[in-house]
Every structure is written in structure tokens, then in C-alpha cells.
Scaffold this motif. Structure first.
Motif, mmCIF file in Angstrom:
data_model
loop_
_atom_site.group_PDB
_atom_site.id
_atom_site.type_symbol
_atom_site.label_atom_id
_atom_site.label_comp_id
_atom_site.label_asym_id
_atom_site.label_seq_id
_atom_site.Cartn_x
_atom_site.Cartn_y
_atom_site.Cartn_z
ATOM 1 N N LYS A 118 0.829 -1.220 0.000
ATOM 2 C CA LYS A 118 0.000 0.000 0.000
ATOM 3 C C LYS A 118 0.855 1.257 0.000
ATOM 4 C CE LYS A 118 -4.171 -2.033 1.908
ATOM 5 N NZ LYS A 118 -5.120 -2.103 3.026
ATOM 6 N N GLU A 119 1.985 1.230 0.691
ATOM 7 C CA GLU A 119 2.907 2.373 0.655
ATOM 8 C C GLU A 119 3.459 2.582 -0.752
ATOM 9 O OE1 GLU A 119 5.232 2.531 4.881
ATOM 10 O OE2 GLU A 119 5.671 0.807 3.587
ATOM 11 N N ALA A 120 3.807 1.486 -1.410
ATOM 12 C CA ALA A 120 4.341 1.566 -2.772
ATOM 13 C C ALA A 120 3.297 2.171 -3.707
ATOM 14 C CB ALA A 120 4.767 0.181 -3.247
ATOM 15 N N TRP A 121 2.054 1.712 -3.605
ATOM 16 C CA TRP A 121 0.984 2.231 -4.461
ATOM 17 C C TRP A 121 0.765 3.723 -4.196
ATOM 18 C CZ3 TRP A 121 -1.219 1.599 -8.805
ATOM 19 C CH2 TRP A 121 -2.449 2.187 -9.091
ATOM 20 N N GLN A 122 0.753 4.109 -2.929
ATOM 21 C CA GLN A 122 0.576 5.529 -2.589
ATOM 22 C C GLN A 122 1.723 6.370 -3.145
ATOM 23 O OE1 GLN A 122 0.181 5.277 1.669
ATOM 24 N NE2 GLN A 122 -1.997 4.754 1.565
ATOM 25 N N TRP A 123 2.946 5.859 -3.069
ATOM 26 C CA TRP A 123 4.117 6.566 -3.593
ATOM 27 C C TRP A 123 3.993 6.736 -5.107
ATOM 28 C CZ3 TRP A 123 8.935 4.370 -5.801
ATOM 29 C CH2 TRP A 123 9.951 5.320 -5.906
ATOM 30 N N LEU A 124 3.603 5.658 -5.799
ATOM 31 C CA LEU A 124 3.417 5.749 -7.253
ATOM 32 C C LEU A 124 2.339 6.776 -7.592
ATOM 33 C CD1 LEU A 124 3.556 1.962 -8.200
ATOM 34 C CD2 LEU A 124 5.258 3.708 -8.812
ATOM 35 N N GLN A 125 1.235 6.751 -6.864
ATOM 36 C CA GLN A 125 0.148 7.693 -7.127
ATOM 37 C C GLN A 125 0.555 9.136 -6.836
ATOM 38 O OE1 GLN A 125 -2.743 6.647 -8.750
ATOM 39 N NE2 GLN A 125 -1.256 4.993 -8.857
ATOM 40 N N ALA A 126 1.366 9.342 -5.818
ATOM 41 C CA ALA A 126 1.822 10.691 -5.469
ATOM 42 C C ALA A 126 2.709 11.286 -6.566
ATOM 43 C CB ALA A 126 2.586 10.667 -4.145
ATOM 44 N N HIS A 127 3.305 10.422 -7.397
ATOM 45 C CA HIS A 127 4.198 10.887 -8.467
ATOM 46 C C HIS A 127 3.608 10.658 -9.855
ATOM 47 C CE1 HIS A 127 7.503 11.886 -5.808
ATOM 48 N NE2 HIS A 127 7.160 10.808 -5.111
ATOM 49 N N ALA A 128 2.310 10.369 -9.926
ATOM 50 C CA ALA A 128 1.671 10.048 -11.201
ATOM 51 C C ALA A 128 1.726 11.204 -12.192
ATOM 52 C CB ALA A 128 0.223 9.627 -10.975
ATOM 53 N N ASP A 129 1.763 12.436 -11.719
ATOM 54 C CA ASP A 129 1.788 13.600 -12.613
ATOM 55 C C ASP A 129 3.191 14.138 -12.865
ATOM 56 O OD1 ASP A 129 -1.000 13.526 -12.917
ATOM 57 O OD2 ASP A 129 -1.302 14.756 -11.126
ATOM 58 N N ASP A 130 4.198 13.472 -12.320
ATOM 59 C CA ASP A 130 5.579 13.888 -12.575
ATOM 60 C C ASP A 130 5.924 13.678 -14.042
ATOM 61 O OD1 ASP A 130 5.719 14.274 -9.855
ATOM 62 O OD2 ASP A 130 7.236 12.738 -9.487
ATOM 63 N N PRO A 131 6.851 14.461 -14.577
ATOM 64 C CA PRO A 131 7.317 14.183 -15.943
ATOM 65 C C PRO A 131 7.842 12.747 -16.011
ATOM 66 C CG PRO A 131 8.228 16.248 -15.119
ATOM 67 C CD PRO A 131 7.528 15.588 -13.966
ATOM 68 N N PRO A 132 7.624 12.061 -17.144
ATOM 69 C CA PRO A 132 8.007 10.645 -17.243
ATOM 70 C C PRO A 132 9.455 10.348 -16.848
ATOM 71 C CG PRO A 132 6.761 11.317 -19.163
ATOM 72 C CD PRO A 132 7.001 12.557 -18.357
ATOM 73 N N GLU A 133 10.359 11.228 -17.162
ATOM 74 C CA GLU A 133 11.767 10.967 -16.845
ATOM 75 C C GLU A 133 12.085 11.144 -15.360
ATOM 76 O OE1 GLU A 133 11.316 15.270 -17.871
ATOM 77 O OE2 GLU A 133 10.683 13.428 -18.858
ATOM 78 N N GLN A 134 11.115 11.669 -14.587
ATOM 79 C CA GLN A 134 11.307 11.849 -13.147
ATOM 80 C C GLN A 134 10.406 10.942 -12.318
ATOM 81 O OE1 GLN A 134 10.672 16.009 -12.433
ATOM 82 N NE2 GLN A 134 12.510 16.626 -13.546
ATOM 83 N N ALA A 135 9.343 10.454 -12.914
ATOM 84 C CA ALA A 135 8.406 9.585 -12.192
ATOM 85 C C ALA A 135 9.074 8.252 -11.906
ATOM 86 C CB ALA A 135 7.150 9.368 -13.033
ATOM 87 N N PRO A 136 8.697 7.596 -10.822
ATOM 88 C CA PRO A 136 9.279 6.278 -10.534
ATOM 89 C C PRO A 136 9.041 5.298 -11.682
ATOM 90 C CG PRO A 136 8.024 7.080 -8.653
ATOM 91 C CD PRO A 136 7.738 8.012 -9.789
ATOM 92 N N LEU A 137 10.061 4.528 -11.994
ATOM 93 C CA LEU A 137 9.940 3.438 -12.956
ATOM 94 C C LEU A 137 9.598 2.188 -12.160
ATOM 95 C CD1 LEU A 137 10.246 2.380 -15.877
ATOM 96 C CD2 LEU A 137 12.631 1.878 -15.298
ATOM 97 N N PHE A 138 8.450 1.606 -12.427
ATOM 98 C CA PHE A 138 7.959 0.434 -11.708
ATOM 99 C C PHE A 138 8.350 -0.793 -12.523
ATOM 100 C CE2 PHE A 138 3.764 -1.316 -9.670
ATOM 101 C CZ PHE A 138 4.505 -2.076 -8.787
ATOM 102 N N VAL A 139 9.194 -1.653 -11.956
ATOM 103 C CA VAL A 139 9.778 -2.781 -12.683
ATOM 104 C C VAL A 139 9.372 -4.102 -12.036
ATOM 105 C CG1 VAL A 139 11.924 -3.876 -13.449
ATOM 106 C CG2 VAL A 139 11.764 -1.368 -13.352
ATOM 107 N N ASP A 140 8.785 -4.974 -12.856
ATOM 108 C CA ASP A 140 8.465 -6.343 -12.452
ATOM 109 C C ASP A 140 9.663 -7.209 -12.831
ATOM 110 O OD1 ASP A 140 7.475 -8.924 -12.113
ATOM 111 O OD2 ASP A 140 5.568 -8.510 -13.102
ATOM 112 N N VAL A 141 10.326 -7.797 -11.841
ATOM 113 C CA VAL A 141 11.551 -8.574 -12.094
ATOM 114 C C VAL A 141 11.287 -10.070 -12.241
ATOM 115 C CG1 VAL A 141 12.875 -6.853 -10.809
ATOM 116 C CG2 VAL A 141 12.246 -8.984 -9.686
ATOM 117 N N ARG A 142 10.010 -10.478 -12.177
ATOM 118 C CA ARG A 142 9.694 -11.899 -12.311
ATOM 119 C C ARG A 142 9.936 -12.373 -13.741
ATOM 120 N NH1 ARG A 142 3.654 -11.984 -10.622
ATOM 121 N NH2 ARG A 142 3.788 -10.058 -11.819
#
Length: 136
Positions: A7-31
Motif C-alpha cells: 500500500k505504501e508503494a501504491w501511494q508513492w506511485l500515485q503521489a508521483h503520477a503527474d511527474d514528468p516521465p523521466e522523473q516519475a518512478p519506474l515500476f519494474v516487475d523482475v519476475r
């Protein structure tokens, strides 16, 4: 490396959803790709496997190069997710060793820990917490 509950991760992603793409968190699935496609994945996640078939052995340098190519630079925030939160620890350490400066991972991953019946998604994890996900 930061350790974020789902839930913290989701909130963090949502808090940066409007950031410019090059600054927004990159969410990586490593599976492995098959896990991501058939078990399910969070929306917006980029797939870069920590290891995959047929070798099933991590290549930290390859992984870091692929993440950097997707991220654009090593200062971009990176959020990692796997099945249970274990692969992301090794992958995150590899990224930090390669010079990434802002790495976080989802504790308990997408499916979470095993319960007493050896089932996942019943104790903790992204899916257990009711966060958005999609499946092929």
C-alpha cells in the motif's frame, strides 16, 4: 534500498503520477515473463526479468543495463516487485552496486508469503492488499 509495503508503494506511485516521465518512478516487475503474464501484474509495470528461462541465473550487469535503458538515467526512482519480495532484494542491490541512487522494493511482492497450506495471496502482498492488477 527502501522497503515499501504494497500500500505504501501504491501511494508513492500515485503521489508521483503527474511527474514528468523521466522523473516519475519506474515500476519494474523482475519476475519471469510467464509469471507476469499469467499470474498477474500491477498496471503500468515494466517487465525486466532478474532471471528467465532457460538459464534461470541472474545476470546483474545485464539487468542494470536494461533498467538504465528503460529509466533513462540512474537517478530516476526505481520501484521493484517480484512474487514474494525476495528477488527484488538481490535485484535492488545489483542496481545500487551499478550506481542507481533511488531504489525501492515492494515488501512481500505481488503474491506474498506462503500460508500454512502453501498458498500465496492469502497472507500479504500486492494482490492480498486489494491493489490494482491485471492479468493476461
Amino acid at each position: 534500498m527502501k522497503h515499501l509495503q504494497p500500500k505504501e508503494a501504491w501511494q508513492w506511485l500515485q503521489a508521483h503520477a503527474d511527474d514528468p516521465p523521466e522523473q516519475a518512478p519506474l515500476f519494474v516487475d523482475v519476475r519471469m515473463e510467464i509469471e507476469s503474464l499469467y499470474v498477474g501484474r500491477p498496471p503500468g509495470v515494466v517487465h525486466i526479468a532478474w532471471y528467465d528461462y532457460p538459464d534461470l541465473k541472474p545476470d546483474p550487469e545485464r539487468f542494470a543495463r536494461q533498467v538504465e535503458a528503460e529509466a533513462g538515467h540512474k537517478d530516476r526512482p526505481i520501484l521493484l516487485i517480484c512474487r514474494s519480495g525476495k528477488r527484488t532484494l538481490d535485484a535492488g542491490q545489483a542496481l545500487e552496486a551499478a550506481g542507481f541512487t533511488d531504489v525501492a522494493h515492494v515488501v512481500h511482492g505481488f503474491e506474498g508469503e506462503l500460508d500454512e497450506h502453501f498458498h500465496r495471496s492469502t497472507v500479504n502482498g500486492w494482490r492480498h492488499d486489494g491493489l490494482p492488477w491485471e492479468q493476461m
